[in-house]
Write a protein that holds these residues in place. Structure first.
Motif, PDB file in Angstrom:
ATOM      1  N   GLU A  31      36.412  -3.792 -11.614  1.00 56.30           N
ATOM      2  CA  GLU A  31      37.735  -3.452 -11.087  1.00 56.30           C
ATOM      3  C   GLU A  31      38.337  -2.241 -11.804  1.00 56.30           C
ATOM      4  O   GLU A  31      39.361  -1.706 -11.389  1.00 56.30           O
ATOM      5  N   GLY A  32      37.720  -1.831 -12.895  1.00 57.71           N
ATOM      6  CA  GLY A  32      38.171  -0.621 -13.582  1.00 57.71           C
ATOM      7  C   GLY A  32      39.212  -0.833 -14.659  1.00 57.71           C
ATOM      8  O   GLY A  32      40.044   0.044 -14.914  1.00 57.71           O
ATOM      9  N   PHE A  98      28.394 -11.489 -24.749  1.00 62.65           N
ATOM     10  CA  PHE A  98      29.428 -10.584 -24.245  1.00 62.65           C
ATOM     11  C   PHE A  98      29.250  -9.182 -24.846  1.00 62.65           C
ATOM     12  O   PHE A  98      29.231  -8.187 -24.134  1.00 62.65           O
ATOM     13  N   PHE A  99      29.134  -9.117 -26.168  1.00 56.87           N
ATOM     14  CA  PHE A  99      28.982  -7.822 -26.844  1.00 56.87           C
ATOM     15  C   PHE A  99      27.730  -7.089 -26.369  1.00 56.87           C
ATOM     16  O   PHE A  99      27.708  -5.860 -26.313  1.00 56.87           O
ATOM     17  N   ASP A 100      26.694  -7.839 -26.070  1.00 49.73           N
ATOM     18  CA  ASP A 100      25.432  -7.261 -25.635  1.00 49.73           C
ATOM     19  C   ASP A 100      25.639  -6.348 -24.432  1.00 49.73           C
ATOM     20  O   ASP A 100      25.044  -5.276 -24.344  1.00 49.73           O
ATOM     21  N   PHE A 101      26.501  -6.792 -23.520  1.00 47.20           N
ATOM     22  CA  PHE A 101      26.787  -5.976 -22.341  1.00 47.20           C
ATOM     23  C   PHE A 101      27.898  -4.963 -22.619  1.00 47.20           C
ATOM     24  O   PHE A 101      27.767  -3.775 -22.319  1.00 47.20           O
ATOM     25  N   TYR A 102      28.977  -5.426 -23.227  1.00 51.20           N
ATOM     26  CA  TYR A 102      30.170  -4.577 -23.319  1.00 51.20           C
ATOM     27  C   TYR A 102      30.088  -3.499 -24.391  1.00 51.20           C
ATOM     28  O   TYR A 102      30.871  -2.558 -24.374  1.00 51.20           O
ATOM     29  N   SER A 103      29.099  -3.605 -25.281  1.00 49.26           N
ATOM     30  CA  SER A 103      28.903  -2.529 -26.244  1.00 49.26           C
ATOM     31  C   SER A 103      28.392  -1.273 -25.539  1.00 49.26           C
ATOM     32  O   SER A 103      28.489  -0.168 -26.051  1.00 49.26           O
ATOM     33  N   GLN A 104      27.861  -1.448 -24.324  1.00 50.12           N
ATOM     34  CA  GLN A 104      27.364  -0.314 -23.529  1.00 50.12           C
ATOM     35  C   GLN A 104      28.486   0.360 -22.724  1.00 50.12           C
ATOM     36  O   GLN A 104      28.273   1.388 -22.099  1.00 50.12           O
ATOM     37  N   THR A 105      29.659  -0.248 -22.696  1.00 49.68           N
ATOM     38  CA  THR A 105      30.793   0.303 -21.942  1.00 49.68           C
ATOM     39  C   THR A 105      31.749   1.001 -22.913  1.00 49.68           C
ATOM     40  O   THR A 105      31.507   1.012 -24.119  1.00 49.68           O
ATOM     41  N   SER A 106      32.826   1.542 -22.384  1.00 54.32           N
ATOM     42  CA  SER A 106      33.828   2.172 -23.268  1.00 54.32           C
ATOM     43  C   SER A 106      35.108   1.341 -23.329  1.00 54.32           C
ATOM     44  O   SER A 106      36.150   1.814 -23.773  1.00 54.32           O
ATOM     45  N   LEU A 107      35.044   0.096 -22.877  1.00 57.66           N
ATOM     46  CA  LEU A 107      36.241  -0.743 -22.822  1.00 57.66           C
ATOM     47  C   LEU A 107      36.742  -1.139 -24.213  1.00 57.66           C
ATOM     48  O   LEU A 107      35.956  -1.306 -25.147  1.00 57.66           O
ATOM     49  N   VAL A 108      38.056  -1.308 -24.306  1.00 55.83           N
ATOM     50  CA  VAL A 108      38.656  -1.885 -25.512  1.00 55.83           C
ATOM     51  C   VAL A 108      38.517  -3.407 -25.388  1.00 55.83           C
ATOM     52  O   VAL A 108      38.701  -3.974 -24.307  1.00 55.83           O
ATOM     53  N   ILE A 109      38.169  -4.040 -26.489  1.00 59.61           N
ATOM     54  CA  ILE A 109      37.969  -5.489 -26.463  1.00 59.61           C
ATOM     55  C   ILE A 109      38.969  -6.150 -27.413  1.00 59.61           C
ATOM     56  O   ILE A 109      39.044  -5.796 -28.589  1.00 59.61           O
ATOM     57  N   ASN A 110      39.756  -7.084 -26.876  1.00 61.66           N
ATOM     58  CA  ASN A 110      40.693  -7.855 -27.690  1.00 61.66           C
ATOM     59  C   ASN A 110      40.094  -9.236 -27.939  1.00 61.66           C
ATOM     60  O   ASN A 110      39.992 -10.049 -27.030  1.00 61.66           O
ATOM     61  N   LYS A 135      28.294  -2.200 -33.517  1.00 58.88           N
ATOM     62  CA  LYS A 135      28.923  -0.891 -33.782  1.00 58.88           C
ATOM     63  C   LYS A 135      30.091  -0.584 -32.828  1.00 58.88           C
ATOM     64  O   LYS A 135      30.175   0.485 -32.228  1.00 58.88           O
ATOM     65  N   ILE A 136      30.976  -1.554 -32.671  1.00 62.58           N
ATOM     66  CA  ILE A 136      32.102  -1.375 -31.734  1.00 62.58           C
ATOM     67  C   ILE A 136      33.453  -1.537 -32.430  1.00 62.58           C
ATOM     68  O   ILE A 136      34.465  -1.753 -31.775  1.00 62.58           O
ATOM     69  N   ARG A 137      33.446  -1.397 -33.758  1.00 61.15           N
ATOM     70  CA  ARG A 137      34.665  -1.647 -34.521  1.00 61.15           C
ATOM     71  C   ARG A 137      35.820  -0.743 -34.098  1.00 61.15           C
ATOM     72  O   ARG A 137      36.980  -1.132 -34.158  1.00 61.15           O
ATOM     73  N   ASP A 138      35.485   0.478 -33.640  1.00 58.51           N
ATOM     74  CA  ASP A 138      36.539   1.433 -33.301  1.00 58.51           C
ATOM     75  C   ASP A 138      37.241   1.103 -31.993  1.00 58.51           C
ATOM     76  O   ASP A 138      38.212   1.757 -31.626  1.00 58.51           O
ATOM     77  N   ARG A 139      36.769   0.103 -31.247  1.00 60.60           N
ATOM     78  CA  ARG A 139      37.481  -0.278 -30.015  1.00 60.60           C
ATOM     79  C   ARG A 139      37.619  -1.789 -29.855  1.00 60.60           C
ATOM     80  O   ARG A 139      37.671  -2.327 -28.759  1.00 60.60           O
TER      81      ARG A 139
END
Length: 247
Positions: A31-32, A98-110, A135-139
């Protein structure tokens, strides 16, 4: 409107999919959305899993406390049918899945640490290790109603971004948040009053209210320049934001 209000999918697209499942997260991504909010707890064998309630009864066909199940036992539960029969077989995801997939995106994760009712010793270290592994600490933003958990996170890694969750109409909560090293205010929607939005903006602290589902509330917060909103209906929120940008 230069400052774009970010849209976070609360537990994924929880209005249209079973909350905190890969189906809900995947829908939100498609959905973006700008970000995804999810809840983390630990199994009996210390696997971080994504589920909101401390007990599995509401969102699965099982019964009992998350902390009393091994991951293998949890994985076999149906986490979709309660929402709609078409989601039968959806499972409780691990944070790693979850991280396995979303680490490939640029989304912010809360990542919300559900460490208030059940304390889950070591949850901060376990979650932090996974964040660093991918390696997603910055988001990643780590939030919790248990602010001791947030202080613990900062002690483990002073660079990790944290945000306080709160339901009360606190006075100048940005001062309190700064006092525990937090960088964001995740407040219950009714306390996201103009004074809070204006004061937090002056203090340079982002406000991300939850759960913002009504069209009028979404519109008002976007017009007020709120940094982000957490919503069960991200697709609707994105459409409203787009229409306001066109105006």
């Amino acid at each position: 409107m230069s400052n774009k209000t970010l849209i976070f999918a609360h537990r994924g697209s929880a209005g249209t999919y079973p909350e905190n499942t890969m189906a809900a997260f995947s829908a939100a991504f498609n959905e973006g959305v700008d970000g995804i909010e999810l809840d983390v707890q630990l199994t009996k064998d210390d696997i971080p899993v994504i589920i909101h309630d401390e007990m599995v009864d509401r969102t699965t066909n099982g019964s009992g406390w998350v902390k009393d199940f091994t991951y293998q036992e949890l994985e076999s539960l149906d986490a979709g049918s309660w929402f709609d029969p078409s989601f039968e077989g959806a499972s409780i995801p691990t944070l790693e899945q979850f991280f396995d997939f979303y680490s490939q995106t640029s989304l912010v994760i809360n990542v919300e640490l559900k460490s208030g009712v059940v304390r889950y010793p070591g949850i901060e270290k376990i979650v932090l290790e996974l964040i660093n592994k991918y390696k997603i600490r910055d988001r990643v933003i780590v939030s919790s109603f248990n602010h001791y958990s947030l202080v613990e996170m900062k002690q483990l890694d002073p660079e990790i971004e944290t945000a306080i969750l709160f339901m009360e109409g606190l006075y100048e909560p940005w001062n309190y948040a700064k006092g525990i090293g937090a960088e964001g205010l995740h407040c219950y929607l009714p306390v996201a009053v103009p004074e809070l939005l204006v004061g937090a903006a002056k203090a340079g602290m982002p406000v991300r209210p939850f759960v913002v589902n009504e069209e009028q509330h979404i519109t008002n917060l976007i017009k007020a320049g709120c940094d982000a909103i957490m919503t069960d209906w991200p697709e609707r929120a994105i459409q409203i934001r787009e229409s306001l940008l066109i105006e």
